[in-house]
Structures are given as structure tokens and as C-alpha cells.
Scaffold this active site. Structure first.
Site, PDB file in Angstrom:
ATOM      1  N   LYS A   1     -12.939  -4.792   4.559  1.00 40.17           N
ATOM      2  CA  LYS A   1     -13.782  -3.590   4.469  1.00 40.17           C
ATOM      3  C   LYS A   1     -15.268  -4.046   4.663  1.00 40.17           C
ATOM      4  O   LYS A   1     -16.163  -3.257   5.243  1.00 40.17           O
ATOM      5  CB  LYS A   1     -13.803  -3.171   2.906  1.00 40.17           C
ATOM      6  CG  LYS A   1     -12.625  -2.287   2.610  1.00 40.17           C
ATOM      7  CD  LYS A   1     -12.802  -1.725   1.209  1.00 40.17           C
ATOM      8  CE  LYS A   1     -11.482  -0.810   0.735  1.00 40.17           C
ATOM      9  NZ  LYS A   1     -11.847  -0.226  -0.450  1.00 40.17           N
TER      10      LYS A   1
ATOM     11  N   SER B   1       0.748  -1.284   0.041  1.00 42.81           N
ATOM     12  CA  SER B   1       0.053   0.048  -0.192  1.00 42.81           C
ATOM     13  C   SER B   1       0.777   1.315   0.013  1.00 42.81           C
ATOM     14  O   SER B   1       1.840   1.461   0.655  1.00 42.81           O
ATOM     15  CB  SER B   1      -0.832   0.075   1.144  1.00 42.81           C
ATOM     16  OG  SER B   1      -1.769   1.465   1.160  1.00 42.81           O
TER      17      SER B   1
ATOM     18  N   ASN C   1     -14.119   1.884   4.681  1.00 45.64           N
ATOM     19  CA  ASN C   1     -12.791   2.029   4.631  1.00 45.64           C
ATOM     20  C   ASN C   1     -11.980   3.122   5.507  1.00 45.64           C
ATOM     21  O   ASN C   1     -10.830   2.860   5.444  1.00 45.64           O
ATOM     22  CB  ASN C   1     -12.529   2.365   3.013  1.00 45.64           C
ATOM     23  CG  ASN C   1     -12.680   3.854   2.830  1.00 45.64           C
ATOM     24  OD1 ASN C   1     -13.325   4.746   3.461  1.00 45.64           O
ATOM     25  ND2 ASN C   1     -12.214   4.402   1.639  1.00 45.64           N
TER      26      ASN C   1
ATOM     27  N   GLY D   1     -16.271  -4.342  -4.124  1.00 48.28           N
ATOM     28  CA  GLY D   1     -16.520  -3.423  -3.275  1.00 48.28           C
ATOM     29  C   GLY D   1     -16.258  -1.979  -3.804  1.00 48.28           C
ATOM     30  O   GLY D   1     -16.982  -0.924  -3.684  1.00 48.28           O
ATOM     31  N   ALA D   2     -15.286  -1.747  -4.762  1.00 47.56           N
ATOM     32  CA  ALA D   2     -14.874  -0.454  -5.576  1.00 47.56           C
ATOM     33  C   ALA D   2     -16.015  -0.277  -6.540  1.00 47.56           C
ATOM     34  O   ALA D   2     -16.669   0.836  -6.415  1.00 47.56           O
ATOM     35  CB  ALA D   2     -13.668  -0.677  -6.292  1.00 47.56           C
TER      36      ALA D   2
ATOM     37  N   GLY E   1     -17.053  -4.401 -13.075  1.00 47.78           N
ATOM     38  CA  GLY E   1     -16.960  -4.964 -12.031  1.00 47.78           C
ATOM     39  C   GLY E   1     -18.258  -4.741 -11.060  1.00 47.78           C
ATOM     40  O   GLY E   1     -18.990  -4.131 -11.268  1.00 47.78           O
TER      41      GLY E   1
ATOM     42  N   ASP F   1     -14.683   6.277  -0.524  1.00 50.36           N
ATOM     43  CA  ASP F   1     -14.269   5.993  -1.936  1.00 50.36           C
ATOM     44  C   ASP F   1     -15.183   6.589  -2.758  1.00 50.36           C
ATOM     45  O   ASP F   1     -14.708   7.008  -3.974  1.00 50.36           O
ATOM     46  CB  ASP F   1     -14.360   4.540  -2.228  1.00 50.36           C
ATOM     47  CG  ASP F   1     -13.150   3.623  -1.753  1.00 50.36           C
ATOM     48  OD1 ASP F   1     -12.054   4.229  -1.538  1.00 50.36           O
ATOM     49  OD2 ASP F   1     -13.158   2.484  -1.502  1.00 50.36           O
TER      50      ASP F   1
ATOM     51  N   ARG G   1     -23.214 -11.542  -9.477  1.00 43.71           N
ATOM     52  CA  ARG G   1     -22.769 -10.463  -8.534  1.00 43.71           C
ATOM     53  C   ARG G   1     -23.100  -9.224  -8.918  1.00 43.71           C
ATOM     54  O   ARG G   1     -23.371  -8.342  -8.120  1.00 43.71           O
ATOM     55  CB  ARG G   1     -21.311 -10.829  -8.422  1.00 43.71           C
ATOM     56  CG  ARG G   1     -20.514 -10.278  -7.249  1.00 43.71           C
ATOM     57  CD  ARG G   1     -19.093 -10.501  -6.949  1.00 43.71           C
ATOM     58  NE  ARG G   1     -18.363 -10.013  -5.907  1.00 43.71           N
ATOM     59  CZ  ARG G   1     -17.302  -9.851  -5.738  1.00 43.71           C
ATOM     60  NH1 ARG G   1     -16.401  -9.929  -6.619  1.00 43.71           N
ATOM     61  NH2 ARG G   1     -16.761  -9.093  -4.682  1.00 43.71           N
TER      62      ARG G   1
ATOM     63  N   SER H   1      -0.688   4.147   1.024  1.00 47.50           N
ATOM     64  CA  SER H   1      -1.363   4.906   1.922  1.00 47.50           C
ATOM     65  C   SER H   1      -0.512   5.473   3.028  1.00 47.50           C
ATOM     66  O   SER H   1      -0.234   6.592   3.253  1.00 47.50           O
ATOM     67  CB  SER H   1      -2.613   4.397   2.505  1.00 47.50           C
ATOM     68  OG  SER H   1      -3.427   4.184   1.420  1.00 47.50           O
TER      69      SER H   1
HETATM   70  P1  NAP Z   1     -13.132  -6.997  -5.154  1.00 47.00           P
HETATM   71  O1  NAP Z   1     -14.199  -6.511  -4.505  1.00 47.00           O
HETATM   72  O2  NAP Z   1     -12.229  -8.224  -5.004  1.00 47.00           O
HETATM   73  O3  NAP Z   1     -13.717  -7.048  -6.834  1.00 47.00           O
HETATM   74  C1  NAP Z   1     -12.837  -7.579  -7.991  1.00 47.00           C
HETATM   75  C2  NAP Z   1     -13.732  -7.260  -9.388  1.00 47.00           C
HETATM   76  O4  NAP Z   1     -12.831  -7.549 -10.161  1.00 47.00           O
HETATM   77  C3  NAP Z   1     -14.746  -8.362  -9.381  1.00 47.00           C
HETATM   78  O5  NAP Z   1     -15.906  -7.767 -10.051  1.00 47.00           O
HETATM   79  C4  NAP Z   1     -14.151  -9.399 -10.067  1.00 47.00           C
HETATM   80  O6  NAP Z   1     -15.142 -10.304 -10.827  1.00 47.00           O
HETATM   81  C5  NAP Z   1     -13.310  -8.797 -10.889  1.00 47.00           C
HETATM   82  N1  NAP Z   1     -12.129  -9.445 -11.507  1.00 47.00           N
HETATM   83  C6  NAP Z   1     -11.277  -9.653 -10.818  1.00 47.00           C
HETATM   84  N2  NAP Z   1     -10.361 -10.497 -11.679  1.00 47.00           N
HETATM   85  C7  NAP Z   1     -10.779 -10.625 -12.837  1.00 47.00           C
HETATM   86  C8  NAP Z   1     -10.299 -11.282 -14.154  1.00 47.00           C
HETATM   87  N3  NAP Z   1      -9.181 -11.933 -14.080  1.00 47.00           N
HETATM   88  N4  NAP Z   1     -11.254 -11.120 -15.068  1.00 47.00           N
HETATM   89  C9  NAP Z   1     -12.497 -10.715 -14.895  1.00 47.00           C
HETATM   90  N5  NAP Z   1     -12.776  -9.919 -13.849  1.00 47.00           N
HETATM   91  C10 NAP Z   1     -12.201 -10.101 -12.688  1.00 47.00           C
HETATM   92  O7  NAP Z   1     -11.950  -5.849  -5.429  1.00 47.00           O
HETATM   93  P2  NAP Z   1     -12.243  -4.295  -5.111  1.00 47.00           P
HETATM   94  O8  NAP Z   1     -11.828  -3.717  -3.857  1.00 47.00           O
HETATM   95  O9  NAP Z   1     -13.641  -3.951  -5.864  1.00 47.00           O
HETATM   96  O10 NAP Z   1     -11.220  -3.664  -6.228  1.00 47.00           O
HETATM   97  C11 NAP Z   1     -11.152  -3.809  -7.611  1.00 47.00           C
HETATM   98  C12 NAP Z   1      -9.783  -2.987  -8.066  1.00 47.00           C
HETATM   99  O11 NAP Z   1     -10.203  -1.472  -7.814  1.00 47.00           O
HETATM  100  C13 NAP Z   1      -8.447  -3.403  -7.546  1.00 47.00           C
HETATM  101  O12 NAP Z   1      -7.790  -3.211  -8.392  1.00 47.00           O
HETATM  102  C14 NAP Z   1      -8.424  -2.156  -6.456  1.00 47.00           C
HETATM  103  O13 NAP Z   1      -6.902  -1.947  -6.435  1.00 47.00           O
HETATM  104  C15 NAP Z   1      -8.944  -1.148  -7.490  1.00 47.00           C
HETATM  105  N6  NAP Z   1      -9.490   0.150  -6.434  1.00 47.00           N
HETATM  106  C16 NAP Z   1      -8.910   1.289  -6.546  1.00 47.00           C
HETATM  107  C17 NAP Z   1      -9.292   2.275  -5.658  1.00 47.00           C
HETATM  108  C18 NAP Z   1      -8.853   3.589  -5.905  1.00 47.00           C
HETATM  109  O14 NAP Z   1      -8.943   4.534  -5.019  1.00 47.00           O
HETATM  110  N7  NAP Z   1      -8.320   3.987  -7.109  1.00 47.00           N
HETATM  111  C19 NAP Z   1     -10.158   2.230  -4.606  1.00 47.00           C
HETATM  112  C20 NAP Z   1     -10.741   0.918  -4.509  1.00 47.00           C
HETATM  113  C21 NAP Z   1     -10.145  -0.086  -5.354  1.00 47.00           C
HETATM  114  P3  NAP Z   1     -16.098 -11.419 -10.251  1.00 47.00           P
HETATM  115  O15 NAP Z   1     -17.241 -10.830  -9.567  1.00 47.00           O
HETATM  116  O16 NAP Z   1     -16.555 -12.192 -11.406  1.00 47.00           O
HETATM  117  O17 NAP Z   1     -15.106 -12.073  -9.314  1.00 47.00           O
END
Ligand code: NAP
Length: 283
Positions: free
Chosen positions: A66, A15, A87, A130-131, A127, A102, A156, A17
Site C-alpha cells: 500500500k 482475500s 488501496n 496503515g489501517a 494500532g 479505507d 510508531r 475482495s
Molecule cells: P500493519 O500496518 O502491519 O499494522 C499492524 C498493527 O498491529 C501495528 O500497530 C502493530 O503494532 C500491531 N500489532 C500486530 N501484532 C501485534 C501483537 N501481537 N500485539 C500488539 N500489537 C500488534 O497492518 P494494517 O494494514 O494496519 O492492518 C491492521 C489490521 O486491520 C489487520 O488485521 C487488517 O486485516 C485489518 N484491516 C481491516 C480493514 C477493514 O476494511 N476491515 C482494512 C484495513 C486493515 P507495532 O507497530 O508495535 O508493530
């Protein structure tokens, strides 16, 4: 007495952060240490309980805690309740209040970095984790005209839309590789990647949810993934001559909102940006 703020997650070593939050605290010469704490799910309850101590100002919470953390805190603000995840935790004299910054961080990044207002616009969101929940709540609050949620696991996406149905006027779900993806993208003014596709070290490393021939040149394409700095989706969007926004501004602005909750001071956003960029480059 030195105060403390923690980052709770598993793992937390990657991280950025700690770097940019400490820089913000140091900017005001506050006697506060921001420390990453790798917390296993089995010790989450006792670690969160420890945040009530008088020398603790609060915490950030990251993957995978989270949602689970909500069971161990005392109050939730409206946005965290809607998103269904926390968060940021604020220690108000022994009462732990859960927030989710977020959604705010995402909207601020759109506005400040791209001058984009979602109001009245069609949005394609990739997606359903959580994000994506935070982004969808933000877009609904900002009065987007329509939302299509595309996800690998369709159920989902459906459950995300279902749980927010009472606030959504026009929302659909499709599979990530659906035949209708091209027409949905063509009609979208904003496209947001909230999956981990394209993230360094992840299973979708080097991949993009959309190729340039499906990206309209008038759209804004925002990738929440911030490592690498330029993701495959961002490259495709640039090829299509669309406007591009990386995940770094959202990361900094969600952190800035958390900083303001803990300290009551205006976040030194410039310092936070510079430090986050440096920390990412140093990896
Ligand atoms: P999460 O809850 O684990 O959700 C992951 C998402 O990605 C799900 O929709 C999952 O689909 C999909 N996914 C993962 N691998 C995949 C693949 N190979 N092919 C297709 N779909 C795939 O994670 P999250 O917390 O939402 O975070 C998602 C991303 O956002 C991460 O990269 C994180 O670093 C980024 N993020 C950035 C910020 C920012 O401030 N910029 C804030 C939060 C998160 P399924 O439902 O089908 O598994």
C-alpha cells in the site's frame, strides 16, 4: 473486449475482495474480470506499469504494497496523500491515479451500521499501522474531539500523530499496556482496534487489546479485524454491554467506494455484503 481489475498483494489467496467485487461487477453484467495477483516486491514496479494498458480499469492494493506502490503511480488524491498509502488505483486513459478508500469505508460503516457520528467524541485507537492511519485521518476529518493512539511500539504511534499534527487538535499516544489505558478507555465514546490482535492465524490470535472491565457500556467498540467474524475484543465488548461493530462493513464499504471509482456506478452494497459473508464463512 473483456476489461480487467486486479488485486495486488502478497499473499492474496486469503482475500475475500475477489468474491464480492466480481459479484458487484456481475450484478451489472459488466464484461469485467476482477483477478487476484500475488506480486512480489521486486516485480511491483513492472506490474503497476502494466495497469496503464487500455483493457485495465484499475486495481486494489493490499498488504504489503500500500505504501510502496505510491512511487509508481502518476497522481494521488488528497486522502491517499494524507494517509500515506494507496488501496485503490484508477487507470484514467493511461494515467494512474491513487486513492485510499479505507477512511471513507470506515466512516460509512460507523454511520450505516451503528448510526455513530465521531463529531465531538473522544476516541481510543489501537494500532499505528496503515489501517490506523486511515482511521485517524477519517476521525480528524469527521471532527472527533480527542484521539488517543495506543500502540505496542510507542515510537510508531508518535510518528503517526506527528505526521498528522497540523490537522489534529488534541492527540496523545500511549503504550498498548499503559497504566493509563483504563482511564482513557473510560472516557472514550468510540474504541477502535486497528491492530491485528485477534486476527485468525496472526501472532495475536485469540487475544484482545482490552478486557470487558475496561470497556464503558455506553461506548461503540469497532474491531477492524474481520476474520474471525466475532473477535475476542468483540466478545469482551458484548460482555460489557457496549455497542459492537465488526470489520466486515468497513471492508465492504471501502470496496464499494473503489467499485464506484472504477465503474462510475452505484455499488450494489447488499450483494457485496452477502457475497463477502458467504466467502468468509466458506473458509
Ligand atoms: P500493519 O500496518 O502491519 O499494522 C499492524 C498493527 O498491529 C501495528 O500497530 C502493530 O503494532 C500491531 N500489532 C500486530 N501484532 C501485534 C501483537 N501481537 N500485539 C500488539 N500489537 C500488534 O497492518 P494494517 O494494514 O494496519 O492492518 C491492521 C489490521 O486491520 C489487520 O488485521 C487488517 O486485516 C485489518 N484491516 C481491516 C480493514 C477493514 O476494511 N476491515 C482494512 C484495513 C486493515 P507495532 O507497530 O508495535 O508493530
Amino acid at each position: 473486449m473483456t476489461k480487467r481489475i486486479f488485486l495486488i498483494g502478497h499473499p492474496v489467496g486469503h482475500s475475500v475482495s475477489p468474491a464480492f467485487q466480481q459479484a458487484a461487477l456481475d450484478h451489472y453484467a459488466l464484461d469485467v474480470r476482477y483477478e487476484a495477483m500475488d506480486v512480489d516486491v521486486s516485480s511491483l514496479s513492472s506490474v503497476v506499469s502494466g495497469l496503464r494498458a487500455s483493457d485495465v480499469m484499475g486495481a486494489n492494493v493490499t498488504v504489503p504494497h500500500k505504501q510502496a506502490v505510491m512511487a509508481f503511480i502518476d497522481e494521488l488524491d488528497e486522502e491517499a496523500r494524507l494517509i500515506g498509502a494507496v488501496n485503490t488505483i484508477e487507470n484514467r486513459e493511461g494515467t494512474l491515479v491513487g486513492h485510499n478508500t479505507d477512511a471513507k469505508g470506515f466512516l460509512k460503516a460507523l454511520k450505516e451500521e451503528s448510526g455513530f457520528d465521531p463529531k465531538g467524541n473522544n476516541v481510543l485507537v489501537f494500532g499505528a499501522g496503515g489501517a490506523a492511519r486511515a482511521v485517524v485521518v477519517a476521525l480528524v476529518g469527521a471532527e472527533a474531539k480527542s484521539l488517543v493512539v495506543a500502540n505496542r511500539t510507542l515510537e510508531r504511534a508518535a510518528s503517526l500523530v506527528e505526521s498528522l499534527q497540523f490537522t489534529l487538535t488534541l492527540a496523545e499516544t500511549i503504550e498498548l499496556k499503559s497504566d493509563s489505558l483504563g482511564s482513557v478507555a473510560a472516557g472514550s465514546q468510540l474504541i477502535v482496534n486497528c491492530t491485528s490482535i485477534g486476527m485468525s492465524g496472526g501472532e495475536g490470535q485469540g487475544e484482545t487489546p482490552l478486557m470487558s472491565d475496561m470497556i464503558p457500556s455506553g461506548a461503540l467498540v469497532c474491531d477492524l479485524v474481520y476474520n474471525p467474524r466475532e473477535t475476542p475484543l468483540m466478545r469482551e465488548a458484548a460482555k460489557a454491554e457496549a455497542q459492537v461493530l465488526s470489520g466486515l462493513p468497513m471492508l465492504v464499504y471501502q470496496g464499494a467506494a473503489a467499485f464506484e471509482l472504477w465503474t462510475g456506478k452505484e455499488a450494489p452494497v447488499k450483494v457485496m455484503f452477502e457475497t463477502a459473508e458467504k466467502a468468509l464463512t466458506a473458509r
